[in-house]
Every structure is written in structure tokens, then in C-alpha cells.
Scaffold this active site. Sequence first.
Site, PDB file in Angstrom:
ATOM      1  CG  HIS A 201      42.889  37.288  40.117  1.00  0.00           C
ATOM      2  ND1 HIS A 201      43.385  38.227  39.234  1.00  0.00           N
ATOM      3  CD2 HIS A 201      43.439  37.571  41.317  1.00  0.00           C
ATOM      4  CE1 HIS A 201      44.209  39.046  39.885  1.00  0.00           C
ATOM      5  NE2 HIS A 201      44.265  38.671  41.137  1.00  0.00           N
TER       6      HIS A 201
HETATM    7 CA    CA Z   1      39.478  34.356  44.496  1.00  0.00          CA
END
Ligand code: CA
Length: 406
Positions: A201
Site C-alpha cells: 500500500h
Molecule cells: Ca500499491
Amino acid sequence: ENGITRPKGYKVSFHYNSRVEDMHFGKTHPMKPWRLTLTKHLVLGYGLHYAMDTYEAVAAGKDQVRAFHDPDYVDFLAQVSPQTFADLCAMPRFAKYCPPKHENDTIDLGPFNLSTSAGADCPVFDGMSTYLFLYTGATLAATHQLTTQQTDIAVNWSGGLHHAHRGEASGFCYINDIVLSILDMLRYFPRVLYIDIDVHHGDGVEEAFQRQPRVMTLSYHRYGPYDETGHKFFPGTGDITDTGLKGTVGEHFALNVPIPSGIDDRQYKFLFEAVTGRAIEAFNPSAIVLQCGADSLGGDRLGQFNINIKQHGECVSFVKRTRLPLLILGGGGYTARNVARAWCHETALATDNVLPDAIPLDIVPRPEAFQNRAHGNGLLYPPFQRLHNNECKDADLEGMVKKIDT
Ligand code: CA
Ligand code: TV7
Ligand code: ZN
């Protein structure tokens, strides 16, 4: 003749620095800057430098880095080395950032999540200061080429370090070159779209712009528990319900596509094109930053996806078709030979060149890195020994896209 041509009607600039490539995070650390050397060998071996303007990067200045980062953190990074670490930590100015020590800690954490212990995510290593300011300098030079309209696509494979926070290193990232780049872009472009195909992320970039409606962040990443102990895949953020800071003007300008392990090419293509397409349509960006972390490839040492280099590259092609000013950055990628293949292929896509699939082993300095007795020396389909069980159900994909599109 190698058949490589410059792209018609637009320009590509390529930013690199050999000193960045020679750095070592530590013997067993997964981040290997020499994957950049391997990438460069392929790019030069295929002759892609004939298709671009190439620039050797110079170091970013402390003042430039302070545009996002905490001034104490910047001063620390500018001076730190394995030799100076202990003395710096003892200075009152920095000592206040040191966490309290615990009895059975295996890793001695210093200030700013930095450490000289083996096994630390963000180690202090020889030449580290040089390394940090150089990869940042390369991204800022690439950004400058775009904002001054001297190029249409700028590439820096040494950048893309999306986890760094304002006053703290995280997940192999120390200076957030992406945030610094977008801050520069905001002086010229009304809206910037950030797309992140690293398997992790892009938390640092999302957090930095959580109150900024002129920046939309969109990350595709492995998400959820990944081992018996219930530990989450790093960094553990980026849920589908995370859409920016609630109650601020930045709400709805963060998008997250959390993905279970083992996703294949077809499923990834569907998700990427549906969500990215909608984001571009709804946000109408003036420029795009694409973080191309290659740890989303099958067979990556840290990643858990099964996508191939061809599909990874199709993400680049899809974004390029918008014809918007585009900054292409690296990021993660821990199986070096595959990182080099992917980023060379994507350099070719950026310049509209089609490469012969057989890697020109006679002109790369380390042919053995790309030679495999069982599978040959192809560029796009390297053998992926360690594929993951596909936990990604077709039936869920449509629903995910709908949920994100609100
Ligand atoms: Ca990513
Ligand atoms: C952008 N995974 C960065 C991705 C950063 C991932 C992590 C390691 C790791 C670190 C090592 C090492 C490792 C084999 C793998 C919770 C912990 C668990 C340290 C061992 N081997 C990017 C960061 C992630 C360091 N961190 O997105 C030295 O794996 O999961 C964690 C955190 C605490 C610290 N320990 C790991 O791709 C560039 N680290 C071997 C030596
Ligand atoms: Zn990653």
C-alpha cells in the site's frame, strides 16, 4: 542497427545515477539497489538509450527535501552514517526522537525508525545519505523536465519510495520522493493522479495528501492477514473503505484496491482498467505519477501476486494512452532479474519500441543473470518458481469495483 527509434510526436527522459546502484542495505536485506544496474544493462543492451534523453542525476538539496519532511529528520539524514549514528543519537536535538528501549528487543531502534541492527527494515548503511539525496534528486529532475514541458514522459527507476513519512523512515523508504514530486507538480498542474502498482500500500503518499483534493491517490496492493499468526501484510493499511480523511475536503480523493494473494493477469487487468479508467474519468487529472513497484510480479521474493511482466507493462500502456504528462517511478521489486526485465520492457513501452523477446545476452555484462537452462532467456515470461495459491475470486471483483466507484 538495433531497430530502436525515438517515439513520434513526444519525448521521453530517463534519469539515473550509477552511485545509487552501488549501495548496500546489508547482506540479507531484500532491497538490492544493484537491480538498477541490471535494469540499465538491459536498457543499454537493447539500445533504448537511443530513444530517450538521458540525464545523470545530481543530489537533491536539503531545502528541497524540507518541502515535505521534518527539518530535524532532514538534518539527521544528511549527516547519518554507521560511523556517525551513535554520536548523532546522543545529541539532545535528536535524542528526543529515540524510542525507549525494551529488555528483549532484537532490533535496537534509533530515532526516526532508523537502526544499525541487522534485520531492520530501515538500516543505517555506508553511503546512505548520498543514496537518499541522489534518488530524490533524480525524481525531482524528472519532475522538472515535466513541469517545464521539456519532456512528456520522465522515468526514474531509482525512485518511488512510497512509505516514507514526514518525520520517519518506513519499509525501506527514507525520503518520500513521490510526495516531493507531486508538491512540485501542484505549482503547475491543477490536478495530479497518483497510481501505485507496487504490491504494498502506498501509505506515505496517501497520508501526505489526505486533505488535498487536487491530488487523487490510487493504490493496488496485497491486503489482509497473510500468516498463521494473523499478521497483516505490510503496512497493514489501505482497506477498501479508506477513501481519504473523513470530514475534510480531501475525503473521496484516496482510492484503495485491497487484493488477496495469488491474483492472476486476467483478474488484475480487469481491476486495474475498471478502477483506473473510472478514476481518470471522474478526476480528470492534468498529470499522472505512476509508481511501478515490481514486487507485484509473480515469483517476487516479498510479493504474493502471480502477475506476469506483460500485464505489469499493460498498466503502463493503459496510463500512457491518456497522453497526459507522465512520471514513471520504480519502487519495490525483490527478484532482481525480473525487476530488470519488467522495467526494461516498460522503458520500451514508454518509448513506443517493441523489443525482441530474446535478451541480447552477448551485450549484457552479466548474461548469467538472465540465462536459465530450463526456460531460456525470454524477456516477458521468465520462469516463476514460486507461484501463490489464487485466493482472488472472480465473483468478488465486480463488487469491489462498484464499492470503490462511489
Ligand atoms: Ca500499491
Ligand atoms: C517499497 N517485509 C517496501 C516494502 C517494505 C516491506 C518487510 C521484510 C524484511 C526485512 C529485512 C529482511 C525481510 C524477508 C519483508 C513488520 C516487520 C517484519 C524485519 C525483519 N528480510 C516497498 C517492509 C516489511 C530486513 N516490514 O513497498 C533486513 O523479509 O513487515 C514488515 C515489518 C518488522 C521488521 N521485520 C520484518 O516495496 C520499496 N520487511 C532481512 C534483513
Ligand atoms: Zn513493495
